[in-house]
Design an enzyme around this catalytic site. Sequence first.
Site, PDB file in Angstrom:
ATOM      1  N   SER A 197       0.675  -1.245   0.054  1.00 48.51           N
ATOM      2  CA  SER A 197      -0.066   0.150  -0.121  1.00 48.51           C
ATOM      3  C   SER A 197       0.885   1.445   0.084  1.00 48.51           C
ATOM      4  CB  SER A 197      -0.931  -0.101   1.376  1.00 48.51           C
ATOM      5  OG  SER A 197      -0.146   0.112   2.505  1.00 48.51           O
ATOM      6  N   ASN A 198       2.162   1.309   0.721  1.00 43.65           N
ATOM      7  CA  ASN A 198       2.962   2.423   0.541  1.00 43.65           C
ATOM      8  C   ASN A 198       3.490   2.641  -0.979  1.00 43.65           C
ATOM      9  OD1 ASN A 198       3.501   3.974   3.215  1.00 43.65           O
ATOM     10  ND2 ASN A 198       3.471   1.766   3.810  1.00 43.65           N
TER      11      ASN A 198
ATOM     12  N   ARG B 197      22.742 -14.834   1.771  1.00 45.49           N
ATOM     13  CA  ARG B 197      22.167 -13.459   1.576  1.00 45.49           C
ATOM     14  C   ARG B 197      22.901 -12.677   0.878  1.00 45.49           C
ATOM     15  NH1 ARG B 197      22.937  -9.763   7.173  1.00 45.49           N
ATOM     16  NH2 ARG B 197      21.393  -8.214   6.525  1.00 45.49           N
TER      17      ARG B 197
ATOM     18  N   MET C 152      10.824  -6.156   4.539  1.00 51.05           N
ATOM     19  CA  MET C 152      10.665  -6.621   6.101  1.00 51.05           C
ATOM     20  C   MET C 152      12.336  -7.641   6.111  1.00 51.05           C
ATOM     21  SD  MET C 152       8.415  -5.496   6.756  1.00 51.05           S
ATOM     22  CE  MET C 152       7.610  -5.861   8.464  1.00 51.05           C
TER      23      MET C 152
ATOM     24  N   LEU D 262      18.958  -5.048   5.872  1.00 48.99           N
ATOM     25  CA  LEU D 262      20.039  -5.018   4.589  1.00 48.99           C
ATOM     26  C   LEU D 262      21.336  -4.981   5.130  1.00 48.99           C
ATOM     27  CD1 LEU D 262      18.230  -2.316   2.341  1.00 48.99           C
ATOM     28  CD2 LEU D 262      18.485  -4.890   2.085  1.00 48.99           C
TER      29      LEU D 262
ATOM     30  N   HIS E 121       8.566   3.279   8.835  1.00 48.00           N
ATOM     31  CA  HIS E 121       8.472   2.432  10.040  1.00 48.00           C
ATOM     32  C   HIS E 121       7.279   2.986  10.511  1.00 48.00           C
ATOM     33  CE1 HIS E 121       9.439  -0.210  13.048  1.00 48.00           C
ATOM     34  NE2 HIS E 121       9.449   0.601  13.738  1.00 48.00           N
TER      35      HIS E 121
ATOM     36  N   ASP F 111      20.720   2.862   7.627  1.00 50.31           N
ATOM     37  CA  ASP F 111      21.978   2.359   8.074  1.00 50.31           C
ATOM     38  C   ASP F 111      21.703   0.764   8.338  1.00 50.31           C
ATOM     39  OD1 ASP F 111      21.195   1.968  10.610  1.00 50.31           O
ATOM     40  OD2 ASP F 111      22.133   3.781  11.415  1.00 50.31           O
TER      41      ASP F 111
ATOM     42  N   GLY G  25      22.002  -0.782  11.004  1.00 50.13           N
ATOM     43  CA  GLY G  25      21.119  -1.173  12.362  1.00 50.13           C
ATOM     44  C   GLY G  25      19.759  -1.464  11.845  1.00 50.13           C
TER      45      GLY G  25
ATOM     46  N   ASP H 187      16.267  -0.175  11.856  1.00 49.42           N
ATOM     47  CA  ASP H 187      15.535   0.980  12.096  1.00 49.42           C
ATOM     48  C   ASP H 187      16.199   2.341  12.928  1.00 49.42           C
ATOM     49  OD1 ASP H 187      13.407  -0.133  10.590  1.00 49.42           O
ATOM     50  OD2 ASP H 187      12.645  -1.040  12.476  1.00 49.42           O
TER      51      ASP H 187
HETATM   52  C1  GAR Z   1       3.852  -0.684   6.619  1.00 50.71           C
HETATM   53  O1  GAR Z   1       3.115  -0.373   7.796  1.00 50.71           O
HETATM   54  C2  GAR Z   1       5.145  -0.195   6.956  1.00 50.71           C
HETATM   55  O2  GAR Z   1       5.523   0.813   7.774  1.00 50.71           O
HETATM   56  C3  GAR Z   1       6.059  -1.553   7.718  1.00 50.71           C
HETATM   57  O3  GAR Z   1       5.224  -2.570   7.088  1.00 50.71           O
HETATM   58  C4  GAR Z   1       3.884  -2.142   6.635  1.00 50.71           C
HETATM   59  C5  GAR Z   1       3.774  -2.257   4.980  1.00 50.71           C
HETATM   60  O4  GAR Z   1       2.904  -1.985   4.557  1.00 50.71           O
HETATM   61  N1  GAR Z   1       7.169  -1.609   7.817  1.00 50.71           N
HETATM   62  C6  GAR Z   1       7.803  -2.141   8.609  1.00 50.71           C
HETATM   63  O5  GAR Z   1       7.174  -2.507   9.761  1.00 50.71           O
HETATM   64  C7  GAR Z   1       9.365  -2.006   8.545  1.00 50.71           C
HETATM   65  N2  GAR Z   1      10.029  -2.069   9.826  1.00 50.71           N
HETATM   66  P1  GAR Z   1       2.306  -2.071   2.898  1.00 50.71           P
HETATM   67  O6  GAR Z   1       2.976  -3.277   2.004  1.00 50.71           O
HETATM   68  O7  GAR Z   1       0.865  -2.049   2.776  1.00 50.71           O
HETATM   69  O8  GAR Z   1       3.126  -0.766   2.246  1.00 50.71           O
END
Ligand code: GAR
Length: 211
Positions: free
Chosen positions: A21-22, A73, A98, A101, A117, A149, A151, A153
């Site tokens: 969705s993003n 990886r 998810m 890197l 995030h 980076d 780490g 997040d």
């Molecule tokens: C979103 O809420 C994004 O912020 C989160 O996964 C979701 C993806 O939704 N990302 C993390 O948690 C990364 N640490 P989407 O596939 O509908 O964009």
Amino acid sequence: MLSGKKDHLMKVGVLASGRGSNLQALIDAVKTGRLPVKIIGVGSDTADAAALARAANESIPARAFPPALFSSRLDQERSILFWFEELEAELLVLAGYMRLLSEHFIRGAGCPIINIHPALLPSFPGLHAQRQALNAGVRYSGCTVHFVDAGLDTGPIILQQTVPVYEEDTEESLSERILREEHLLLPEAVRLIAAGKVRHNGRKVLIERDA
Ligand code: GAR
């Protein structure tokens, strides 16, 4: 400055693991002219990610890089990097990607990488950020766009948006409220970077406001 060449549409690559969705918010912002960039490719670690179908629907090159198909990886990351290099990506956006890197990927990318995030970092990094926020009893949560980076997040914060947390919230209702803000915040962060308005000063990110 990170970019900002006049009359040049910044080439943006996206990595997404799931629903996308993003990614769709970025695509829609480009289509309506609010985000003057070109999305040049969408990669995923998940072969059946809806994000890949969303990209294909828009005729954006889409490719899966399932870790099981690679010997390591490093190999998987190399292959992703090579693809984005071929596409001449100038910015990589993690939109629900998810996987952590490696430093090798981040250094090898040769362009900035940003991530969205669903929490107000540095609170609640990693998985289930919305659940973490509910369990901690915070009154406000939100979303963060940050540079990546090595780490979890931990990279320099570019933009954040708060949302209230209500006593009756469930993980689902809070996630939905945050997601609506994510869909505004991520395109805005990309727009600012593409316009050359974002500068790094160590951990601090300086943003030149629109005139
Ligand atoms: C979103 O809420 C994004 O912020 C989160 O996964 C979701 C993806 O939704 N990302 C993390 O948690 C990364 N640490 P989407 O596939 O509908 O964009």
